[in-house]
Design a protein around this motif. Structure first.
Motif, PDB file in Angstrom:
ATOM      1  N   ASP A 229       0.868  -1.176   0.000  1.00 46.19           N
ATOM      2  CA  ASP A 229       0.000   0.000   0.000  1.00 46.19           C
ATOM      3  C   ASP A 229       0.910   1.232   0.000  1.00 46.19           C
ATOM      4  OD1 ASP A 229      -1.653   2.143   0.677  1.00 46.19           O
ATOM      5  OD2 ASP A 229      -2.776   1.005   2.158  1.00 46.19           O
TER       6      ASP A 229
ATOM      7  N   GLN B 205       2.114   3.331   2.933  1.00 43.72           N
ATOM      8  CA  GLN B 205       3.131   2.825   3.869  1.00 43.72           C
ATOM      9  C   GLN B 205       4.485   3.521   3.718  1.00 43.72           C
ATOM     10  OE1 GLN B 205       2.518   0.415   6.285  1.00 43.72           O
ATOM     11  NE2 GLN B 205       0.426   0.809   5.624  1.00 43.72           N
TER      12      GLN B 205
ATOM     13  N   ASP C  31      -1.959  -0.921  -5.298  1.00 41.58           N
ATOM     14  CA  ASP C  31      -2.163  -1.132  -3.861  1.00 41.58           C
ATOM     15  C   ASP C  31      -2.902  -2.438  -3.629  1.00 41.58           C
ATOM     16  OD1 ASP C  31      -0.935   1.251  -3.158  1.00 41.58           O
ATOM     17  OD2 ASP C  31      -2.804   2.381  -3.119  1.00 41.58           O
ATOM     18  N   ARG C  32      -2.329  -3.288  -2.799  1.00 46.67           N
ATOM     19  CA  ARG C  32      -2.906  -4.584  -2.444  1.00 46.67           C
ATOM     20  C   ARG C  32      -2.602  -4.846  -0.976  1.00 46.67           C
ATOM     21  NH1 ARG C  32      -2.515  -8.941  -6.121  1.00 46.67           N
ATOM     22  NH2 ARG C  32      -3.501 -10.036  -4.414  1.00 46.67           N
ATOM     23  N   PRO C  33      -3.368  -4.266  -0.058  1.00 46.81           N
ATOM     24  CA  PRO C  33      -3.077  -4.423   1.373  1.00 46.81           C
ATOM     25  C   PRO C  33      -3.031  -5.883   1.836  1.00 46.81           C
ATOM     26  CG  PRO C  33      -4.688  -2.685   1.024  1.00 46.81           C
ATOM     27  CD  PRO C  33      -4.477  -3.374  -0.301  1.00 46.81           C
TER      28      PRO C  33
END
Length: 163
Positions: free
Chosen positions: A12, A15, A65-67
């Motif tokens: 993400d 961060q 974004d891929r939390p």
């Protein structure tokens, strides 16, 4: 003797600020023996490189974004360099490219090559890759008390494959 620290984080872009703070704390703890000015210059370079490698890992290694996906960042101090690396699950390899004047992206690896003494990519046995860069510490440059971004940059720097 090598000193290192590693942290996992979600893929993400939000961060990045926390990772820069982490890098500042780690570099202070690793204590590469620099005066205040040198420490600031090296820290600026580490934060720039880390931010670019993280952004590339998220955008290109994860497709955005891929939390739910965890990435790994590492910092190490050994043999006159600070080693910065970011691992992601992507199979693609980073490429330096020429961005047009109107482009809003595509300059990250050029920035990395401008401050890193060398950088490259290593395939991970479980899949994915680690993109890494080394930032030379001033003491590692013979006859110099201070390293400037221009003197640390290698115009021929590029991605090399390391097994």
């Amino acid at each position: 003797m090598s000193h290192h620290a590693t942290t996992d984080f979600p893929a993400d872009r939000a961060q990045a600020a926390g990772l820069r703070t982490w890098a500042m704390e780690v570099l202070r703890r690793l204590g590469p023996g620099l005066d205040e000015e040198q420490h600031g210059n090296v820290l600026d370079d580490v934060k720039l490189v880390l931010t670019e490698l993280v952004a590339n890992a998220i955008v290109h290694g994860c497709g955005g974004d891929r939390p739910d996906v965890k990435l790994t960042a590492s910092l190490a101090h050994a043999s006159g360099v600070v080693h910065v690396s970011v691992s992601d699950p992507g199979l693609g390899r980073p490429e330096c490219r020429q961005a047009s004047n109107d482009a809003t992206c595509g300059r990250g690896l050029a920035l990395v090559s401008g401050v890193a003494s060398r950088f490259g990519v290593k395939a991970l046995p479980e899949g994915g890759k680690t993109v890494w860069a080394e930032i030379a510490l001033p003491a590692a440059l013979p006859g110099r008390g201070h390293v400037s971004r221009a003197s640390a940059a290698r115009p021929d720097a590029g991605l090399s494959s390391v097994s």
